[in-house]
Write a protein that holds these residues in place. Structure first.
Motif, PDB file in Angstrom:
ATOM      1  N   UNK A 322       0.839  -1.206   0.000  1.00  0.00           N
ATOM      2  CA  UNK A 322       0.000   0.000   0.000  1.00  0.00           C
ATOM      3  C   UNK A 322       0.870   1.250   0.000  1.00  0.00           C
ATOM      4  N   UNK A 323       1.889   1.271   0.858  1.00  0.00           N
ATOM      5  CA  UNK A 323       2.767   2.443   0.947  1.00  0.00           C
ATOM      6  C   UNK A 323       3.512   2.675  -0.364  1.00  0.00           C
ATOM      7  N   UNK A 324       3.985   1.601  -0.985  1.00  0.00           N
ATOM      8  CA  UNK A 324       4.693   1.730  -2.262  1.00  0.00           C
ATOM      9  C   UNK A 324       3.737   2.214  -3.345  1.00  0.00           C
ATOM     10  N   UNK A 325       2.508   1.709  -3.326  1.00  0.00           N
ATOM     11  CA  UNK A 325       1.512   2.154  -4.315  1.00  0.00           C
ATOM     12  C   UNK A 325       1.242   3.648  -4.143  1.00  0.00           C
ATOM     13  N   UNK A 326       1.102   4.092  -2.881  1.00  0.00           N
ATOM     14  CA  UNK A 326       0.890   5.518  -2.627  1.00  0.00           C
ATOM     15  C   UNK A 326       2.088   6.342  -3.090  1.00  0.00           C
ATOM     16  N   UNK A 327       3.293   5.789  -2.953  1.00  0.00           N
ATOM     17  CA  UNK A 327       4.489   6.492  -3.426  1.00  0.00           C
ATOM     18  C   UNK A 327       4.450   6.677  -4.939  1.00  0.00           C
ATOM     19  N   UNK A 332       6.553   9.942  -5.322  1.00  0.00           N
ATOM     20  CA  UNK A 332       7.587   9.955  -4.284  1.00  0.00           C
ATOM     21  C   UNK A 332       8.683   8.969  -4.629  1.00  0.00           C
ATOM     22  N   UNK A 333       9.934   9.414  -4.689  1.00  0.00           N
ATOM     23  CA  UNK A 333      11.027   8.493  -5.045  1.00  0.00           C
ATOM     24  C   UNK A 333      11.331   7.521  -3.907  1.00  0.00           C
ATOM     25  N   UNK A 334      11.671   6.308  -4.277  1.00  0.00           N
ATOM     26  CA  UNK A 334      11.967   5.261  -3.292  1.00  0.00           C
ATOM     27  C   UNK A 334      13.340   4.657  -3.592  1.00  0.00           C
ATOM     28  N   UNK A 335      14.283   4.930  -2.703  1.00  0.00           N
ATOM     29  CA  UNK A 335      15.604   4.320  -2.832  1.00  0.00           C
ATOM     30  C   UNK A 335      15.628   3.007  -2.056  1.00  0.00           C
ATOM     31  N   UNK A 336      16.644   2.154  -2.290  1.00  0.00           N
ATOM     32  CA  UNK A 336      16.746   0.928  -1.495  1.00  0.00           C
ATOM     33  C   UNK A 336      16.794   1.195   0.007  1.00  0.00           C
ATOM     34  N   UNK A 337      17.430   2.299   0.426  1.00  0.00           N
ATOM     35  CA  UNK A 337      17.484   2.627   1.855  1.00  0.00           C
ATOM     36  C   UNK A 337      16.109   2.981   2.396  1.00  0.00           C
ATOM     37  N   UNK A 338      15.347   3.716   1.622  1.00  0.00           N
ATOM     38  CA  UNK A 338      13.987   4.087   2.045  1.00  0.00           C
ATOM     39  C   UNK A 338      13.113   2.847   2.132  1.00  0.00           C
ATOM     40  N   UNK A 339      13.235   1.958   1.155  1.00  0.00           N
ATOM     41  CA  UNK A 339      12.476   0.707   1.202  1.00  0.00           C
ATOM     42  C   UNK A 339      12.892  -0.135   2.408  1.00  0.00           C
ATOM     43  N   UNK A 340      14.197  -0.135   2.710  1.00  0.00           N
ATOM     44  CA  UNK A 340      14.671  -0.862   3.886  1.00  0.00           C
ATOM     45  C   UNK A 340      14.092  -0.302   5.168  1.00  0.00           C
TER      46      UNK A 340
END
Length: 415
Positions: A322-327, A332-340
């Motif tokens: 859900x959070x990734x879909x909202x991003x 909203x950019x998502x880096x590997x660190x943000x996903x972690x």
């Protein structure tokens, strides 16, 4: 009053999921009917105001509710882990599954959204008018976000990542103090969580009105908005489905089950799960299923209730989804660190998920994850209206993993 007591001691909150979905549909239809008329402008103005006020009331309750639930959930999990070798083995397996669940979603959902993008025309309407894409935070920024100068300033600004980490460490620290003050702290945070759950329940009773107002602008996107909501349900459900498949694999390998035996035993469980959308209500059927699988009663009678209390296998995967879909909706950019960081918060928040209606669990769990990833939570106000659909997959995945982990723990015990 709708609030009773659950098996966990928290108030039982009844959420108008059907009426909320109806509010979404009626808002969309009202926007279509009055589009281009003299009533369109005031309807959008005052309907939007009602939706914004409802969303703010929801946001107002999230921080104190998460603080109370995370502390209580971590404390209960640690107490369970101290219950002996069997308990430690079960809790350890729960931890592994939850971390894998969130990590799978962090890899799978961006890949699915790249292969099957969100319909462009509907993205603006579903995004809630969120901000444009910003810069990808670097390693130093993520670390600084995890370690703020003042935890109270973080609470005031709603920065969930440092709050969740601080409360988790604080809960662990209380295990090193005397029993009396530890019990007092447990009562304080449990009371905080219970009171805030009642308040959230009151706010969610107004969800049909709030969602109606927020759904009015969707009419300008027409069928694309409906397609985007269906797209969202399929993407998030896919994350839960992969976790459920992982549970089947776990049962057939480490759990030592045969394919036919497992699915014959699970058929009644799935029937109850589909009809109730509740792991707690499925517990008697799960206990009967483990008997048919040859799991020892002593193991099942201990591990399954423990799993129902503290283990939500699909939560990290589907909440991250859900959070990734909202991003992606909000750019909203998502880096590997943000996903972690999102995986870590999803894991910690999942430990505090008591047996609640899917809509309430959605608000409690997804908000902190999205906040920790820097994702605006405005889209969640509309997505919550269709949560009753992916919640079916949440329950099916959870009962599958509950039984699979129980069979695995029993097999690890040996004779």
């Amino acid at each position: 009053m709708d609030e009773g007591k659950t098996a966990t001691g928290f108030p039982e909150i009844k959420v108008p999921a059907g009426l909320t979905f109806a509010g979404l549909v009626l808002g969309f239809l009202a926007g279509l009917v009055f589009q281009g008329t003299s009533l369109a402008e005031p309807l959008l103005k005052y309907g939007g105001l009602a939706g914004t006020l409802w969303l703010r009331a929801l946001q107002l309750t999230i921080v104190p509710l998460v603080i109370g639930l995370v502390f209580t959930g971590i404390s209960q999990t640690l107490a369970a882990a101290n219950g002996g070798k069997l308990a430690r083995r079960a809790v350890g397996l729960f931890f592994i599954v939850l971390l894998i669940s969130g990590t799978l979603s962090a890899l799978l959902v961006p890949a699915l959204l790249t292969a099957f993008p969100i319909p462009e025309r509907a993205a603006a309407a579903l995004s809630g008018g969120a901000a444009t894409a910003g810069e990808v935070p670097g390693f130093a920024q993520v670390l600084l976000a995890m370690m703020p100068e003042n935890i109270f300033a973080s609470a005031a600004s709603g920065a969930m990542l440092p709050i969740v980490l601080f409360v988790s460490v604080f809960a662990v620290a209380t295990t090193r103090i005397a029993a009396a003050p530890r019990a007092q702290l447990n009562h304080v945070f449990e009371g905080l969580a219970a009171a805030m759950m009642v308040m959230v329940g009151w706010v969610l009773k107004l969800a049909p009105i709030g969602v109606f107002g927020l759904a009015l602008p969707l009419a300008s996107s027409g069928a694309d908005a409906i397609g985007a909501l269906a797209h969202y349900v399929l993407i998030v459900s896919a994350a839960g489905f992969v976790v459920m498949l992982g549970g089947v694999v776990l049962a057939l390998t480490l759990g030592g089950q045969k394919v036919g035996t497992f699915f014959r035993a699970m058929t009644p469980v799935y029937a109850v799960a589909l009809s109730t959308q509740s792991s707690l209500a499925s517990l008697p059927a799960m206990l009967a299923a483990t008997r048919k699988m040859g799991v020892r009663e002593a193991t099942a009678d201990f591990v399954l209730p423990l799993a129902v209390a503290i283990f939500r296998a699909t939560s990290p995967a589907m909440n991250m989804g859900v959070a990734i879909y909202a991003a992606y909706l909000t750019g909203t950019p998502l880096s590997p660190l943000v996903l972690g960081a999102g995986v870590l918060v999803a894991f910690l928040v999942s430990l505090s998920s008591v047996s609640l209606p899917g809509t309430l669990s959605f608000v409690i769990s997804v908000g902190p994850i999205a906040n920790a990833m820097g994702v605006p939570i405005a889209p969640l106000a509309l997505l919550v209206a269709v949560e009753m659909l992916p919640d079916i997959m949440r329950t099916l995945g959870n009962v599958t993993l509950d039984v699979a982990t129980t069979a695995t723990v029993d097999r690890q015990r040996g004779d």
